[in-house]
Design an enzyme around this catalytic site. Structure first.
Site, short mmCIF file in Angstrom:
data_model
loop_
_atom_site.label_atom_id
_atom_site.label_comp_id
_atom_site.label_asym_id
_atom_site.label_seq_id
_atom_site.Cartn_x
_atom_site.Cartn_y
_atom_site.Cartn_z
N LYS A 52 0.84 -1.20 0.00
CA LYS A 52 0.00 0.00 0.00
C LYS A 52 0.88 1.26 0.00
O LYS A 52 0.62 2.20 -0.74
CB LYS A 52 -0.96 -0.02 1.21
CG LYS A 52 -2.04 -1.08 1.04
CD LYS A 52 -2.85 -1.35 2.29
CE LYS A 52 -3.77 -2.56 2.06
NZ LYS A 52 -4.47 -3.02 3.27
N GLN A 96 -5.06 -1.87 9.55
CA GLN A 96 -4.83 -3.18 8.93
C GLN A 96 -5.35 -4.30 9.84
O GLN A 96 -5.01 -4.37 11.01
CB GLN A 96 -3.32 -3.35 8.66
CG GLN A 96 -2.96 -4.63 7.92
CD GLN A 96 -3.50 -4.69 6.49
OE1 GLN A 96 -3.39 -3.72 5.73
NE2 GLN A 96 -4.12 -5.81 6.13
N ASP A 119 -11.40 2.16 3.59
CA ASP A 119 -11.58 0.72 3.40
C ASP A 119 -13.06 0.40 3.19
O ASP A 119 -13.40 -0.71 2.78
CB ASP A 119 -11.10 -0.04 4.66
CG ASP A 119 -9.76 -0.74 4.44
OD1 ASP A 119 -9.41 -0.97 3.27
OD2 ASP A 119 -9.08 -1.05 5.43
#
Ligand code: NAD
Length: 289
Positions: A52, A96, A119
């Site tokens: 990322k 995460q 997200d």
């Protein structure tokens, strides 16, 4: 069989983002900024976060990686989220997953400000997505929609099976493909660990999206000839011939399926890079908002 080159498409779309962000910089504006919180040092999470950060560089985004040890307390993590929520220099951020057992994942996801939830996991965004309202789409299904669109794979009126009902992949994927939209209008069947006659559902489908986490679960005799295969799975299997001792395989038997299907994503190089791209597109959207 035509390979769906997620890596190549993601690179092309990142170049497009780069041109856009360079223009912002030339005009004296700041660049889009994505932050990521990584708790602990799970090797798979480390590798996803590294990708990322690298992708942010390629797209001309700023990125900030915030690390905390696996013993971090829930309240410290929630404090960090509060700071990110009010930091006007950061457009969007991700936490995460998975988080250590002592941290309530749901509590953490609920604390993320929906306008920074790139997200797309917050119920506010998930609900809007389900209702067809403007929202951040969960990154993996978003990346898959972009691949289907780019490869001109028709979905309207098609039978689609989504294998796996996770909140981040299977469930939102099934909703998005059944909605009345350009890449949508499909008849979707969502199958999972309690499904009976799983093979029948897969065999009837024009498009198979596998998100289970079981290496090479989908075999050639389970699919219809000419089907389109989207393999979301990322599984490490031991391989002594590799320097690192393992190789990555998906949820479908790639070699076995090549002579039977019309399109297929590889693992690695398929859905993975497009997931990161989905995240970048959401960050750009947050920036522009
Ligand atoms: P998960 O582990 O949360 O859930 C797995 C799902 O598979 C469950 O809904 C379960 O019901 C279903 N399942 C398990 N065994 C089954 C069986 N025998 N038959 C039918 N269904 C079964 O899943 P997830 O987080 O969506 O991840 C799935 C896979 O996708 C994993 O390999 C993960 O690493 C990978 N993944 C990849 C990306 C990417 O960017 N490529 C993103 C997210 C997840």
């Amino acid at each position: 069989m035509e390979l769906i080159d997620g890596r190549g498409l993601a690179l092309k779309l990142k170049e497009d983002l780069r041109k856009k962000t360079d223009k912002f910089a030339e005009a004296g504006r700041r660049r889009p900024h994505l932050a990521a919180i990584l708790v602990g040092n799970d090797p798979a999470s480390e590798s996803y976060v590294r990708n990322k950060v690298r992708s942010c560089e390629q797209a001309g985004f700023e990125s900030t990686l915030i690390r905390r040890p696996s013993e971090v307390s829930e309240s410290e993590l929630l404090g960090l989220i509060d700071e990110l929520n009010s930091n006007s220099e950061i457009d969007g951020y991700i936490v995460q997953l998975p988080l250590p057992m002592h941290i309530d994942e749901q509590k953490v996801l609920l604390a993320i400000k929906p306008s920074k939830d790139v997200d797309g996991f917050h119920p506010m965004n998930f609900g809007k997505m389900a209702l067809g309202m403007d929202s951040f789409l969960p990154a993996t299904p978003y990346g898959i929609l972009l691949m289907l669109e780019y490869y001109n794979i028709p979905t309207e009126g098609k039978e689609v099976v989504v294998i796996g009902r996770s909140n981040i992949v299977g469930t939102p994927m099934s909703i998005l493909l059944s909605r009345k939209q350009k890449v949508g209008n499909a008849t979707v069947t969502l199958v999972h660990s309690r499904t009976q006659n799983l093979a029948n559902h897969i065999k009837n489908s024009d498009i198979v999206i596998a998100a289970i986490g079981i290496p090479e679960f989908v075999k050639p005799d389970m699919v219809k000839k000419g089907a389109v295969i989207i393999d979301v799975g990322i599984n490490r299997v031991e391989d002594a011939s590799k320097k690192r001792g393992y190789r990555l395989v998906g949820d479908v038997d790639f070699e076995g399926l090549t002579s039977k299907v019309s399109f297929m994503t590889p693992v690695p190089g398929g859905v993975g890079p497009m997931t990161v791209l989905g995240l970048l597109m959401n960050t750009m959207k947050a920036y522009e908002m």
